[in-house]
Scaffold this motif. Structure first.
Motif, PDB file in Angstrom:
ATOM      1  N   SER A 157     -10.913   3.366   0.108  1.00 17.83           N
ATOM      2  CA  SER A 157     -10.781   2.164   0.938  1.00 17.83           C
ATOM      3  C   SER A 157     -10.649   0.918   0.071  1.00 17.83           C
ATOM      4  O   SER A 157      -9.840   0.030   0.366  1.00 17.83           O
ATOM      5  N   LEU A 158     -11.422   0.839  -0.996  1.00 13.50           N
ATOM      6  CA  LEU A 158     -11.334  -0.298  -1.916  1.00 13.50           C
ATOM      7  C   LEU A 158      -9.945  -0.371  -2.539  1.00 13.50           C
ATOM      8  O   LEU A 158      -9.336  -1.445  -2.594  1.00 13.50           O
ATOM      9  N   LYS A 159      -9.426   0.766  -2.962  1.00 13.80           N
ATOM     10  CA  LYS A 159      -8.080   0.791  -3.547  1.00 13.80           C
ATOM     11  C   LYS A 159      -7.042   0.377  -2.500  1.00 13.80           C
ATOM     12  O   LYS A 159      -6.145  -0.421  -2.798  1.00 13.80           O
ATOM     13  N   ALA A 160      -7.189   0.854  -1.278  1.00 11.19           N
ATOM     14  CA  ALA A 160      -6.247   0.507  -0.208  1.00 11.19           C
ATOM     15  C   ALA A 160      -6.287  -0.985   0.096  1.00 11.19           C
ATOM     16  O   ALA A 160      -5.237  -1.613   0.286  1.00 11.19           O
ATOM     17  N   VAL A 161      -7.473  -1.575   0.130  1.00 12.01           N
ATOM     18  CA  VAL A 161      -7.601  -3.014   0.398  1.00 12.01           C
ATOM     19  C   VAL A 161      -6.908  -3.817  -0.683  1.00 12.01           C
ATOM     20  O   VAL A 161      -6.135  -4.743  -0.398  1.00 12.01           O
ATOM     21  N   ASN A 162      -7.158  -3.474  -1.942  1.00 13.15           N
ATOM     22  CA  ASN A 162      -6.530  -4.214  -3.038  1.00 13.15           C
ATOM     23  C   ASN A 162      -5.024  -3.984  -3.070  1.00 13.15           C
ATOM     24  O   ASN A 162      -4.264  -4.874  -3.471  1.00 13.15           O
ATOM     25  N   ASP A 163      -4.562  -2.804  -2.639  1.00 15.26           N
ATOM     26  CA  ASP A 163      -3.117  -2.552  -2.555  1.00 15.26           C
ATOM     27  C   ASP A 163      -2.475  -3.430  -1.489  1.00 15.26           C
ATOM     28  O   ASP A 163      -1.401  -4.003  -1.700  1.00 15.26           O
ATOM     29  N   VAL A 164      -3.119  -3.556  -0.327  1.00 14.65           N
ATOM     30  CA  VAL A 164      -2.583  -4.397   0.747  1.00 14.65           C
ATOM     31  C   VAL A 164      -2.502  -5.848   0.284  1.00 14.65           C
ATOM     32  O   VAL A 164      -1.527  -6.547   0.552  1.00 14.65           O
ATOM     33  N   LEU A 165      -3.525  -6.297  -0.424  1.00 12.27           N
ATOM     34  CA  LEU A 165      -3.549  -7.681  -0.913  1.00 12.27           C
ATOM     35  C   LEU A 165      -2.742  -7.864  -2.196  1.00 12.27           C
ATOM     36  O   LEU A 165      -2.661  -8.969  -2.723  1.00 12.27           O
ATOM     37  N   GLU A 166      -2.147  -6.751  -2.679  1.00 11.90           N
ATOM     38  CA  GLU A 166      -1.342  -6.741  -3.902  1.00 11.90           C
ATOM     39  C   GLU A 166      -2.131  -7.293  -5.088  1.00 11.90           C
ATOM     40  O   GLU A 166      -1.663  -8.130  -5.861  1.00 11.90           O
ATOM     41  N   LEU A 167      -3.357  -6.764  -5.231  1.00 16.68           N
ATOM     42  CA  LEU A 167      -4.233  -7.159  -6.328  1.00 16.68           C
ATOM     43  C   LEU A 167      -4.422  -5.977  -7.258  1.00 16.68           C
ATOM     44  O   LEU A 167      -4.520  -4.835  -6.827  1.00 16.68           O
ATOM     45  N   GLY A 168      -4.497  -6.254  -8.532  1.00 18.10           N
ATOM     46  CA  GLY A 168      -4.644  -5.210  -9.531  1.00 18.10           C
ATOM     47  C   GLY A 168      -6.066  -4.699  -9.651  1.00 18.10           C
ATOM     48  O   GLY A 168      -6.992  -5.205  -9.020  1.00 18.10           O
ATOM     49  N   PRO A 169      -6.270  -3.677 -10.509  1.00 17.91           N
ATOM     50  CA  PRO A 169      -7.605  -3.100 -10.673  1.00 17.91           C
ATOM     51  C   PRO A 169      -8.562  -3.998 -11.453  1.00 17.91           C
ATOM     52  O   PRO A 169      -9.758  -3.804 -11.411  1.00 17.91           O
ATOM     53  N   LYS A 170      -8.047  -4.976 -12.193  1.00 23.16           N
ATOM     54  CA  LYS A 170      -8.910  -5.879 -12.961  1.00 23.16           C
ATOM     55  C   LYS A 170      -8.589  -7.315 -12.600  1.00 23.16           C
ATOM     56  O   LYS A 170      -7.535  -7.617 -12.066  1.00 23.16           O
ATOM     57  N   GLY A 171      -9.516  -8.186 -12.911  1.00 19.96           N
ATOM     58  CA  GLY A 171      -9.285  -9.605 -12.672  1.00 19.96           C
ATOM     59  C   GLY A 171      -9.623  -9.987 -11.241  1.00 19.96           C
ATOM     60  O   GLY A 171     -10.586  -9.503 -10.674  1.00 19.96           O
ATOM     61  N   ASP A 172      -8.794 -10.854 -10.668  1.00 19.67           N
ATOM     62  CA  ASP A 172      -9.034 -11.329  -9.306  1.00 19.67           C
ATOM     63  C   ASP A 172      -8.729 -10.219  -8.323  1.00 19.67           C
ATOM     64  O   ASP A 172      -7.595  -9.761  -8.208  1.00 19.67           O
ATOM     65  N   ARG A 173      -9.767  -9.780  -7.613  1.00 20.77           N
ATOM     66  CA  ARG A 173      -9.599  -8.704  -6.649  1.00 20.77           C
ATOM     67  C   ARG A 173     -10.816  -8.629  -5.753  1.00 20.77           C
ATOM     68  O   ARG A 173     -11.834  -9.267  -6.008  1.00 20.77           O
TER      69      ARG A 173
END
Length: 185
Positions: A157-173
């Motif tokens: 779910s965390l990966k899916a949320v960051n994918d929807v927001l087009e955010l990478g695995p590090k930094g602002d997310r």
């Protein structure tokens, strides 16, 4: 004359006793006022010294040796930031299980540190809900029944949320996803 002397002696004794009692009251009042002043000065000094110690980076309590280098300073930066929570809401997804329909119901909250990222997440809650519902609907019911399966779903779910927001695995997310309620039936 003896009467006059006796009267004078009695009056002088009465005067001394009234002066003695008022003098005793004055001393008591002065002692109480003095004690209150000393207590106030002590409290003020305590606050002053306490604030100086808290602000002093060289104080014994705040002095730490940075043995791990950048990793330790990154952790300190994260600890200094405040968590920002966004409620995605209650999600209900139907899951196929042995020819029948089962349900996964979860209340989902997101947490992050960057205001701009969390504002973007708040703005995109409908897209996040859609993506999470699709993810929940694709789960194997038997796996989600276990703690390990729920934890895997939380990470996905965390990966899916960051994918929807087009955010990478590090930094602002978005930093994490919490299931504040989770029911399967």
């Amino acid at each position: 004359m003896a009467e006059d002397e006796a009267t004078k002696k009695k009056k002088s004794e009465d005067g001394e006793s009234s002066e003695g009692s008022s003098g005793g009251k004055r001393k008591l009042i002065l002692l109480v006022v003095g004690a209150i002043l000393l207590l106030g000065i002590g409290i003020g000094a305590g606050f002053f010294v306490g604030n100086m110690t808290a602000d002093d980076p060289d104080s014994a309590e705040s002095a730490e040796v940075d043995e791990e280098g950048d990793e330790d300073s990154d952790r300190k930066k994260k600890d200094d930031r405040h968590n920002i929570y966004i409620t995605v809401g209650k999600l209900l997804a139907a899951v196929e299980h042995n020819g029948s329909t089962r349900y996964i119901q979860a209340e989902v909250d997101l947490v992050g540190y960057e205001k701009s990222v969390m504002d973007d997440a708040q703005h995109n809650v409908p897209a996040l809900r859609n993506r999470l519902l699709l993810l929940f609907s694709s789960q194997d019911f038997d796996q989600v029944r276990t703690i390990a399966g729920r934890e895997r779903l939380r990470v996905e779910s965390l990966k899916a949320v960051n994918d929807v927001l087009e955010l990478g695995p590090k930094g602002d997310r978005v930093e994490d996803v919490y299931f504040t309620a989770f029911v399967i039936q």
